[in-house]
Design a protein around this motif. Structure first.
Motif, PDB file in Angstrom:
ATOM      1  N   MET A   1     -11.298   0.403  10.723  1.00  0.00           N
ATOM      2  CA  MET A   1     -10.751   0.859   9.457  1.00  0.00           C
ATOM      3  C   MET A   1      -9.224   0.805   9.553  1.00  0.00           C
ATOM      4  O   MET A   1      -8.640   1.304  10.496  1.00  0.00           O
ATOM      5  CB  MET A   1     -11.194   2.292   9.151  1.00  0.00           C
ATOM      6  CG  MET A   1     -10.542   2.843   7.911  1.00  0.00           C
ATOM      7  SD  MET A   1     -10.853   4.584   7.576  1.00  0.00           S
ATOM      8  CE  MET A   1     -12.587   4.568   7.270  1.00  0.00           C
ATOM      9  N   LEU A   2      -8.615   0.224   8.557  1.00  0.00           N
ATOM     10  CA  LEU A   2      -7.164   0.189   8.446  1.00  0.00           C
ATOM     11  C   LEU A   2      -6.714   1.410   7.665  1.00  0.00           C
ATOM     12  O   LEU A   2      -7.241   1.703   6.596  1.00  0.00           O
ATOM     13  CB  LEU A   2      -6.733  -1.088   7.720  1.00  0.00           C
ATOM     14  CG  LEU A   2      -5.247  -1.226   7.395  1.00  0.00           C
ATOM     15  CD1 LEU A   2      -4.424  -1.296   8.681  1.00  0.00           C
ATOM     16  CD2 LEU A   2      -5.012  -2.460   6.546  1.00  0.00           C
ATOM     17  N   ILE A   3      -5.743   2.132   8.193  1.00  0.00           N
ATOM     18  CA  ILE A   3      -5.223   3.318   7.522  1.00  0.00           C
ATOM     19  C   ILE A   3      -3.771   3.054   7.149  1.00  0.00           C
ATOM     20  O   ILE A   3      -2.959   2.705   8.007  1.00  0.00           O
ATOM     21  CB  ILE A   3      -5.340   4.565   8.424  1.00  0.00           C
ATOM     22  CG1 ILE A   3      -6.816   4.801   8.762  1.00  0.00           C
ATOM     23  CG2 ILE A   3      -4.717   5.776   7.745  1.00  0.00           C
ATOM     24  CD1 ILE A   3      -7.044   5.894   9.768  1.00  0.00           C
ATOM     25  N   LEU A   4      -3.457   3.196   5.868  1.00  0.00           N
ATOM     26  CA  LEU A   4      -2.115   2.957   5.359  1.00  0.00           C
ATOM     27  C   LEU A   4      -1.614   4.187   4.620  1.00  0.00           C
ATOM     28  O   LEU A   4      -2.391   4.918   4.025  1.00  0.00           O
ATOM     29  CB  LEU A   4      -2.117   1.780   4.373  1.00  0.00           C
ATOM     30  CG  LEU A   4      -2.595   0.435   4.903  1.00  0.00           C
ATOM     31  CD1 LEU A   4      -2.733  -0.553   3.757  1.00  0.00           C
ATOM     32  CD2 LEU A   4      -1.629  -0.091   5.944  1.00  0.00           C
ATOM     33  N   SER A   5      -0.309   4.373   4.633  1.00  0.00           N
ATOM     34  CA  SER A   5       0.317   5.413   3.805  1.00  0.00           C
ATOM     35  C   SER A   5       1.039   4.711   2.665  1.00  0.00           C
ATOM     36  O   SER A   5       1.720   3.714   2.876  1.00  0.00           O
ATOM     37  CB  SER A   5       1.325   6.213   4.627  1.00  0.00           C
ATOM     38  OG  SER A   5       0.669   6.901   5.657  1.00  0.00           O
ATOM     39  N   ARG A   6       0.872   5.221   1.455  1.00  0.00           N
ATOM     40  CA  ARG A   6       1.525   4.658   0.285  1.00  0.00           C
ATOM     41  C   ARG A   6       2.081   5.803  -0.549  1.00  0.00           C
ATOM     42  O   ARG A   6       1.512   6.889  -0.585  1.00  0.00           O
ATOM     43  CB  ARG A   6       0.539   3.860  -0.600  1.00  0.00           C
ATOM     44  CG  ARG A   6      -0.115   2.674   0.073  1.00  0.00           C
ATOM     45  CD  ARG A   6       0.775   1.433   0.143  1.00  0.00           C
ATOM     46  NE  ARG A   6       1.755   1.569   1.201  1.00  0.00           N
ATOM     47  CZ  ARG A   6       2.859   0.834   1.305  1.00  0.00           C
ATOM     48  NH1 ARG A   6       3.151  -0.049   0.413  1.00  0.00           N
ATOM     49  NH2 ARG A   6       3.679   1.003   2.298  1.00  0.00           N
ATOM     50  N   LYS A   7       3.179   5.548  -1.216  1.00  0.00           N
ATOM     51  CA  LYS A   7       3.774   6.515  -2.133  1.00  0.00           C
ATOM     52  C   LYS A   7       3.464   6.097  -3.564  1.00  0.00           C
ATOM     53  O   LYS A   7       3.033   4.964  -3.808  1.00  0.00           O
ATOM     54  CB  LYS A   7       5.288   6.560  -1.936  1.00  0.00           C
ATOM     55  CG  LYS A   7       5.710   7.062  -0.575  1.00  0.00           C
ATOM     56  CD  LYS A   7       7.213   7.016  -0.426  1.00  0.00           C
ATOM     57  CE  LYS A   7       7.605   7.447   0.983  1.00  0.00           C
ATOM     58  NZ  LYS A   7       9.049   7.283   1.210  1.00  0.00           N
ATOM     59  N   LYS A   8       3.718   6.998  -4.501  1.00  0.00           N
ATOM     60  CA  LYS A   8       3.513   6.694  -5.914  1.00  0.00           C
ATOM     61  C   LYS A   8       4.259   5.407  -6.273  1.00  0.00           C
ATOM     62  O   LYS A   8       5.418   5.225  -5.917  1.00  0.00           O
ATOM     63  CB  LYS A   8       4.008   7.844  -6.787  1.00  0.00           C
ATOM     64  CG  LYS A   8       3.808   7.630  -8.258  1.00  0.00           C
ATOM     65  CD  LYS A   8       4.299   8.828  -9.051  1.00  0.00           C
ATOM     66  CE  LYS A   8       4.206   8.557 -10.537  1.00  0.00           C
ATOM     67  NZ  LYS A   8       4.684   9.693 -11.326  1.00  0.00           N
ATOM     68  N   GLY A   9       3.547   4.506  -6.952  1.00  0.00           N
ATOM     69  CA  GLY A   9       4.134   3.238  -7.365  1.00  0.00           C
ATOM     70  C   GLY A   9       3.975   2.116  -6.344  1.00  0.00           C
ATOM     71  O   GLY A   9       4.232   0.960  -6.659  1.00  0.00           O
ATOM     72  N   GLU A  10       3.554   2.430  -5.125  1.00  0.00           N
ATOM     73  CA  GLU A  10       3.374   1.403  -4.095  1.00  0.00           C
ATOM     74  C   GLU A  10       1.950   0.861  -4.142  1.00  0.00           C
ATOM     75  O   GLU A  10       1.032   1.523  -4.628  1.00  0.00           O
ATOM     76  CB  GLU A  10       3.683   1.965  -2.710  1.00  0.00           C
ATOM     77  CG  GLU A  10       5.145   2.347  -2.547  1.00  0.00           C
ATOM     78  CD  GLU A  10       5.467   2.887  -1.173  1.00  0.00           C
ATOM     79  OE1 GLU A  10       6.641   2.777  -0.789  1.00  0.00           O
ATOM     80  OE2 GLU A  10       4.579   3.414  -0.479  1.00  0.00           O
ATOM     81  N   SER A  11       1.781  -0.355  -3.614  1.00  0.00           N
ATOM     82  CA  SER A  11       0.492  -1.045  -3.681  1.00  0.00           C
ATOM     83  C   SER A  11       0.089  -1.599  -2.332  1.00  0.00           C
ATOM     84  O   SER A  11       0.905  -1.692  -1.413  1.00  0.00           O
ATOM     85  CB  SER A  11       0.574  -2.239  -4.655  1.00  0.00           C
ATOM     86  OG  SER A  11       0.917  -1.825  -5.931  1.00  0.00           O
ATOM     87  N   ILE A  12      -1.174  -2.002  -2.269  1.00  0.00           N
ATOM     88  CA  ILE A  12      -1.646  -2.857  -1.180  1.00  0.00           C
ATOM     89  C   ILE A  12      -2.357  -4.038  -1.838  1.00  0.00           C
ATOM     90  O   ILE A  12      -2.867  -3.931  -2.949  1.00  0.00           O
ATOM     91  CB  ILE A  12      -2.590  -2.123  -0.193  1.00  0.00           C
ATOM     92  CG1 ILE A  12      -3.860  -1.632  -0.884  1.00  0.00           C
ATOM     93  CG2 ILE A  12      -1.875  -0.980   0.492  1.00  0.00           C
ATOM     94  CD1 ILE A  12      -4.910  -1.129   0.071  1.00  0.00           C
ATOM     95  N   ILE A  13      -2.366  -5.158  -1.151  1.00  0.00           N
ATOM     96  CA  ILE A  13      -3.015  -6.364  -1.643  1.00  0.00           C
ATOM     97  C   ILE A  13      -4.154  -6.703  -0.685  1.00  0.00           C
ATOM     98  O   ILE A  13      -3.964  -6.713   0.527  1.00  0.00           O
ATOM     99  CB  ILE A  13      -2.029  -7.552  -1.716  1.00  0.00           C
ATOM    100  CG1 ILE A  13      -0.827  -7.215  -2.596  1.00  0.00           C
ATOM    101  CG2 ILE A  13      -2.734  -8.817  -2.188  1.00  0.00           C
ATOM    102  CD1 ILE A  13      -1.147  -7.020  -4.056  1.00  0.00           C
ATOM    103  N   ILE A  14      -5.322  -6.998  -1.238  1.00  0.00           N
ATOM    104  CA  ILE A  14      -6.495  -7.372  -0.446  1.00  0.00           C
ATOM    105  C   ILE A  14      -6.884  -8.796  -0.804  1.00  0.00           C
ATOM    106  O   ILE A  14      -7.064  -9.119  -1.984  1.00  0.00           O
ATOM    107  CB  ILE A  14      -7.679  -6.413  -0.712  1.00  0.00           C
ATOM    108  CG1 ILE A  14      -7.282  -4.985  -0.330  1.00  0.00           C
ATOM    109  CG2 ILE A  14      -8.922  -6.864   0.048  1.00  0.00           C
ATOM    110  CD1 ILE A  14      -8.299  -3.932  -0.709  1.00  0.00           C
TER     111      ILE A  14
END
Length: 76
Positions: A1-14
């Motif tokens: 499992m990949l664990i990422l931290s993101r803030k409001k307005g940030e994205s991840i691309i899959i």
């Protein structure tokens, strides 16, 4: 499992074509937006599990041919 931290307005691309964006963080809840091609099904996990269970149940039903014949006759 990949664990990422993101803030409001940030994205991840899959896979280069699915974007998951953090829209809001408030009172311990995270609101996300998902931008994906129309051919990609997106479900909440609890709903997806329910659909899987119903599909398994439906696949395991054995039909009584006499009952099927009676139903067919009623529809005519």
């Amino acid at each position: 499992m990949l664990i990422l931290s993101r803030k409001k307005g940030e994205s991840i691309i899959i896979d280069g074509n699915i974007e998951i964006k953090v829209l809001e963080i408030q009172d311990g809840k995270v609101q996300i937006g998902i931008d994906a091609p129309k051919n990609v099904d997106i479900f909440r996990k609890e709903l997806y599990k329910s659909i899987q269970e119903e599909n398994i149940e439906a696949a395991n039903i054995r039909l009584d041919m006499d009952q099927v014949s009676q139903i067919w006759k009623k529809k005519k």
